[in-house]
Every structure is written in structure tokens, then in C-alpha cells.
Design a protein around this motif. Structure first.
Motif, PDB file in Angstrom:
ATOM      1  N   LEU A  57       0.547  -1.057   0.270  1.00 58.53           N
ATOM      2  CA  LEU A  57      -0.238   0.305   0.830  1.00 58.53           C
ATOM      3  C   LEU A  57       1.246   1.281   0.175  1.00 58.53           C
ATOM      4  O   LEU A  57       1.299   1.253   0.713  1.00 58.53           O
ATOM      5  CB  LEU A  57      -0.921   0.090   1.477  1.00 58.53           C
ATOM      6  CG  LEU A  57      -1.654   1.495   2.031  1.00 58.53           C
ATOM      7  CD1 LEU A  57      -2.838   1.445   0.783  1.00 58.53           C
ATOM      8  CD2 LEU A  57      -2.241   1.064   2.856  1.00 58.53           C
ATOM      9  N   SER A  58       0.166   2.076  -0.714  1.00 59.05           N
ATOM     10  CA  SER A  58       1.313   4.166  -0.537  1.00 59.05           C
ATOM     11  C   SER A  58       0.273   4.815  -0.761  1.00 59.05           C
ATOM     12  O   SER A  58      -0.942   4.873  -0.759  1.00 59.05           O
ATOM     13  CB  SER A  58       2.251   4.103  -1.838  1.00 59.05           C
ATOM     14  OG  SER A  58       1.071   3.653  -3.199  1.00 59.05           O
ATOM     15  N   GLN A  59      -0.183   5.599  -0.448  1.00 54.53           N
ATOM     16  CA  GLN A  59      -0.574   6.953   0.183  1.00 54.53           C
ATOM     17  C   GLN A  59       0.477   7.946   0.131  1.00 54.53           C
ATOM     18  O   GLN A  59       1.851   7.855   0.981  1.00 54.53           O
ATOM     19  CB  GLN A  59      -0.758   6.986   1.302  1.00 54.53           C
ATOM     20  CG  GLN A  59      -2.892   6.086   1.405  1.00 54.53           C
ATOM     21  CD  GLN A  59      -3.705   6.532   2.666  1.00 54.53           C
ATOM     22  OE1 GLN A  59      -2.597   5.790   3.891  1.00 54.53           O
ATOM     23  NE2 GLN A  59      -5.067   6.727   2.241  1.00 54.53           N
ATOM     24  N   GLY A  60       0.424   8.937  -1.133  1.00 54.37           N
ATOM     25  CA  GLY A  60       1.000   9.943  -1.049  1.00 54.37           C
ATOM     26  C   GLY A  60       2.010  10.151  -1.340  1.00 54.37           C
ATOM     27  O   GLY A  60       2.050   9.646  -2.900  1.00 54.37           O
TER      28      GLY A  60
ATOM     29  N   LEU B 105       6.363   5.178  -1.908  1.00 53.18           N
ATOM     30  CA  LEU B 105       6.724   4.361  -0.376  1.00 53.18           C
ATOM     31  C   LEU B 105       5.656   3.095   0.075  1.00 53.18           C
ATOM     32  O   LEU B 105       4.671   3.410  -0.167  1.00 53.18           O
ATOM     33  CB  LEU B 105       7.024   5.240   1.014  1.00 53.18           C
ATOM     34  CG  LEU B 105       6.135   5.070   2.262  1.00 53.18           C
ATOM     35  CD1 LEU B 105       8.176   4.034   3.431  1.00 53.18           C
ATOM     36  CD2 LEU B 105       6.542   5.750   2.804  1.00 53.18           C
ATOM     37  N   ARG B 106       5.596   2.441  -0.220  1.00 48.66           N
ATOM     38  CA  ARG B 106       4.923   1.158   0.029  1.00 48.66           C
ATOM     39  C   ARG B 106       5.623   0.013   1.100  1.00 48.66           C
ATOM     40  O   ARG B 106       6.414  -0.169   1.343  1.00 48.66           O
ATOM     41  CB  ARG B 106       5.475  -0.045  -0.947  1.00 48.66           C
ATOM     42  CG  ARG B 106       4.772   0.799  -2.357  1.00 48.66           C
ATOM     43  CD  ARG B 106       4.815  -0.066  -3.700  1.00 48.66           C
ATOM     44  NE  ARG B 106       4.416   0.586  -5.417  1.00 48.66           N
ATOM     45  CZ  ARG B 106       3.089   0.398  -4.809  1.00 48.66           C
ATOM     46  NH1 ARG B 106       2.092   0.013  -3.863  1.00 48.66           N
ATOM     47  NH2 ARG B 106       2.428   1.017  -5.907  1.00 48.66           N
ATOM     48  N   GLN B 107       4.517   0.382   1.700  1.00 45.92           N
ATOM     49  CA  GLN B 107       4.129  -0.603   3.265  1.00 45.92           C
ATOM     50  C   GLN B 107       3.316  -2.385   2.491  1.00 45.92           C
ATOM     51  O   GLN B 107       2.248  -2.042   2.271  1.00 45.92           O
ATOM     52  CB  GLN B 107       3.542   0.049   4.141  1.00 45.92           C
ATOM     53  CG  GLN B 107       4.566   1.512   4.609  1.00 45.92           C
ATOM     54  CD  GLN B 107       3.592   2.145   5.637  1.00 45.92           C
ATOM     55  OE1 GLN B 107       3.361   1.872   6.333  1.00 45.92           O
ATOM     56  NE2 GLN B 107       2.688   2.850   4.550  1.00 45.92           N
TER      57      GLN B 107
ATOM     58  N   ALA C  91       5.226   2.049   8.753  1.00 47.42           N
ATOM     59  CA  ALA C  91       6.425   3.427   8.464  1.00 47.42           C
ATOM     60  C   ALA C  91       5.070   4.794   8.803  1.00 47.42           C
ATOM     61  O   ALA C  91       5.833   5.500   9.191  1.00 47.42           O
ATOM     62  CB  ALA C  91       6.433   3.594   7.640  1.00 47.42           C
ATOM     63  N   GLN C  92       3.921   4.296   8.107  1.00 50.19           N
ATOM     64  CA  GLN C  92       2.615   5.397   8.528  1.00 50.19           C
ATOM     65  C   GLN C  92       1.539   4.821   8.678  1.00 50.19           C
ATOM     66  O   GLN C  92       1.021   4.415   7.889  1.00 50.19           O
ATOM     67  CB  GLN C  92       3.321   6.632   7.470  1.00 50.19           C
ATOM     68  CG  GLN C  92       2.308   7.584   7.161  1.00 50.19           C
ATOM     69  CD  GLN C  92       3.042   8.666   5.570  1.00 50.19           C
ATOM     70  OE1 GLN C  92       3.178   8.071   4.891  1.00 50.19           O
ATOM     71  NE2 GLN C  92       2.393   9.596   6.046  1.00 50.19           N
ATOM     72  N   ALA C  93       0.935   5.735   9.549  1.00 57.53           N
ATOM     73  CA  ALA C  93      -0.654   5.637   9.913  1.00 57.53           C
ATOM     74  C   ALA C  93      -1.679   5.122   8.536  1.00 57.53           C
ATOM     75  O   ALA C  93      -1.195   6.743   8.013  1.00 57.53           O
ATOM     76  CB  ALA C  93      -1.342   5.367  11.462  1.00 57.53           C
ATOM     77  N   PRO C  94      -1.678   4.575   8.206  1.00 57.15           N
ATOM     78  CA  PRO C  94      -3.120   4.406   7.119  1.00 57.15           C
ATOM     79  C   PRO C  94      -4.392   5.812   7.634  1.00 57.15           C
ATOM     80  O   PRO C  94      -4.796   5.511   8.468  1.00 57.15           O
ATOM     81  CB  PRO C  94      -3.695   3.045   5.981  1.00 57.15           C
ATOM     82  CG  PRO C  94      -3.206   2.665   7.589  1.00 57.15           C
ATOM     83  CD  PRO C  94      -2.197   3.141   8.294  1.00 57.15           C
TER      84      PRO C  94
ATOM     85  N   VAL D  46      -7.141   2.617  -5.044  1.00 57.96           N
ATOM     86  CA  VAL D  46      -8.161   1.944  -4.433  1.00 57.96           C
ATOM     87  C   VAL D  46      -8.608   3.262  -3.506  1.00 57.96           C
ATOM     88  O   VAL D  46      -8.506   3.828  -3.330  1.00 57.96           O
ATOM     89  CB  VAL D  46      -7.792   1.111  -3.679  1.00 57.96           C
ATOM     90  CG1 VAL D  46      -7.523  -0.132  -4.474  1.00 57.96           C
ATOM     91  CG2 VAL D  46      -6.725   1.101  -2.017  1.00 57.96           C
ATOM     92  N   THR D  47      -9.902   3.212  -2.598  1.00 54.85           N
ATOM     93  CA  THR D  47     -10.265   3.898  -1.947  1.00 54.85           C
ATOM     94  C   THR D  47     -10.489   3.533  -0.570  1.00 54.85           C
ATOM     95  O   THR D  47     -10.605   2.083  -0.112  1.00 54.85           O
ATOM     96  CB  THR D  47     -11.363   4.509  -1.663  1.00 54.85           C
ATOM     97  OG1 THR D  47     -11.429   5.107  -2.835  1.00 54.85           O
ATOM     98  CG2 THR D  47     -12.052   5.035  -0.973  1.00 54.85           C
ATOM     99  N   LEU D  48      -9.343   3.320   1.111  1.00 58.01           N
ATOM    100  CA  LEU D  48      -9.158   2.707   2.278  1.00 58.01           C
ATOM    101  C   LEU D  48     -10.947   4.256   3.131  1.00 58.01           C
ATOM    102  O   LEU D  48     -10.658   4.841   2.954  1.00 58.01           O
ATOM    103  CB  LEU D  48      -8.021   3.235   2.824  1.00 58.01           C
ATOM    104  CG  LEU D  48      -6.653   2.436   2.330  1.00 58.01           C
ATOM    105  CD1 LEU D  48      -5.783   2.802   2.874  1.00 58.01           C
ATOM    106  CD2 LEU D  48      -7.559   1.068   2.400  1.00 58.01           C
ATOM    107  N   ALA D  49     -11.217   2.978   3.523  1.00 55.13           N
ATOM    108  CA  ALA D  49     -12.239   3.360   4.049  1.00 55.13           C
ATOM    109  C   ALA D  49     -12.397   2.738   6.230  1.00 55.13           C
ATOM    110  O   ALA D  49     -11.621   1.658   6.309  1.00 55.13           O
ATOM    111  CB  ALA D  49     -14.284   2.981   3.509  1.00 55.13           C
ATOM    112  N   GLN D  50     -12.582   3.503   6.819  1.00 54.05           N
ATOM    113  CA  GLN D  50     -12.638   3.055   8.476  1.00 54.05           C
ATOM    114  C   GLN D  50     -13.969   2.036   8.330  1.00 54.05           C
ATOM    115  O   GLN D  50     -14.532   2.306   7.819  1.00 54.05           O
ATOM    116  CB  GLN D  50     -12.676   4.492   9.291  1.00 54.05           C
ATOM    117  CG  GLN D  50     -12.147   5.373   9.421  1.00 54.05           C
ATOM    118  CD  GLN D  50     -10.672   5.046  10.136  1.00 54.05           C
ATOM    119  OE1 GLN D  50     -10.485   4.006  10.862  1.00 54.05           O
ATOM    120  NE2 GLN D  50      -9.190   5.307   9.683  1.00 54.05           N
ATOM    121  N   GLU D  51     -13.971   1.410   9.459  1.00 55.53           N
ATOM    122  CA  GLU D  51     -14.980   0.396   9.698  1.00 55.53           C
ATOM    123  C   GLU D  51     -15.749   0.386  10.855  1.00 55.53           C
ATOM    124  O   GLU D  51     -15.406   1.233  11.452  1.00 55.53           O
ATOM    125  CB  GLU D  51     -13.640  -1.064   9.816  1.00 55.53           C
ATOM    126  CG  GLU D  51     -13.347  -1.912   8.988  1.00 55.53           C
ATOM    127  CD  GLU D  51     -12.857  -3.204   9.572  1.00 55.53           C
ATOM    128  OE1 GLU D  51     -12.738  -3.408  11.096  1.00 55.53           O
ATOM    129  OE2 GLU D  51     -13.022  -4.238   8.402  1.00 55.53           O
TER     130      GLU D  51
END
Length: 141
Positions: free
Chosen positions: A67-70, A74-76, A100-103, A136-141
Motif C-alpha cells: 500500500l502507498s498513500q501520498g 514509499l510502499r508498505q 512506517a506511516q499510519a494509513p 483504491v479507497t481506504l475506508a474506516q470500519e
């Protein structure tokens, strides 16, 4: 050194190699997809999912995801699991906490890979069955 980070590092390096080489790495009838929405649990665990189809595995085959954001550099890694390469379509789901970084909720980029570790003498060498890179879109549960 624990086995899990070593396998993850090997699969990641192999994925970079395949990305550089291009489509010649995988059979076009083999595919991996990523569902358009990933989930973030209250404890920060990310869950990604999708489907795959592969054939002809002679060694262990793994479904890995990152996953990468921003910053796309940087891929986690987000979990991994064993795949079944029998020609049928299967679902996959990987979960894990990124370090490394909180999603956060919102847009993200996911890479999913089907990688086989084929015996070659005393070594296991990576062979790619399918790779995809998708928004993709990340969504909170």
C-alpha cells in the motif's frame, strides 16, 4: 533474522524486477485483481482483498500486497498468504498493520502480486504469475 521479513523482502525485490521487465514475466491468462475499497480497522489494521487465477505452480505461490498513500515511492507491505494455482478463480484477503506511516481514509495505491518460489538447484527463485497496481479507497470500519 525471522523468515517472514526475509520472504517479504525477496518477494518485494522480485516484484520490482518484474515491474522493470514488464509483461513478459506473467502468462496473460493469469490475473490478480484488487477490490476498489480497502478497510482500516479501529486498531489500524489494513485489510485488502481481490481475486486471482493462476496455473502451473511447481513451488509455493504467494499472494502479497503493498500500500502507498501520498509518496508513491514509499510502499508498505500488507500481509500475505498462500495461493492455489489450479486454473480456477479464487478470492484473496491480506490484513496487517503497516509500520512506517499510519494509513488514513481516502485514496491509496495498492500493488498485488502472485509470486511463485521455484526450486533452482539449492535456491528458490521468484517467478511471477500476475502483478497489478491499482488505485483504491481506504475506508474506516
Amino acid at each position: 533474522m525471522p523468515v517472514r521479513p526475509v520472504v517479504a523482502a525477496a518477494l518485494g525485490a522480485a516484484a520490482l524486477l518484474c515491474a522493470a521487465v514488464g509483461p513478459a514475466c506473467a502468462d496473460p491468462s493469469e490475473v490478480i485483481t484488487v477490490d476498489p475499497v480497502g478497510r482500516i480497522a479501529p486498531d489500524g489494521t489494513v485489510t485488502l482483498s481481490g481475486s486471482y487465477r493462476c496455473t502451473g505452480g511447481t513451488g509455493p505461490v504467494f499472494v502479497s500486497s503493498s500500500l502507498s498513500q501520498g509518496d508513491s515511492r514509499l510502499r508498505q507491505g500488507v500481509g500475505g498468504g498462500v495461493a492455489q494455482c489450479d486454473g480456477a478463480e479464487h478470492r484473496w484477503q491480506n490484513s496487517g498493520k503497516v509500520s512506517a506511516q499510519a494509513p488514513r481514509s481516502g485514496a491509496a495505491r495498492v500493488e498485488a502480486t502472485l509470486t511463485e518460489l521455484r526450486p533452482s538447484g539449492i535456491l528458490l527463485l521468484p517467478a511471477f504469475h500476475a502483478v497489478t497496481d491499482q488505485d483504491v479507497t481506504l475506508a474506516q470500519e
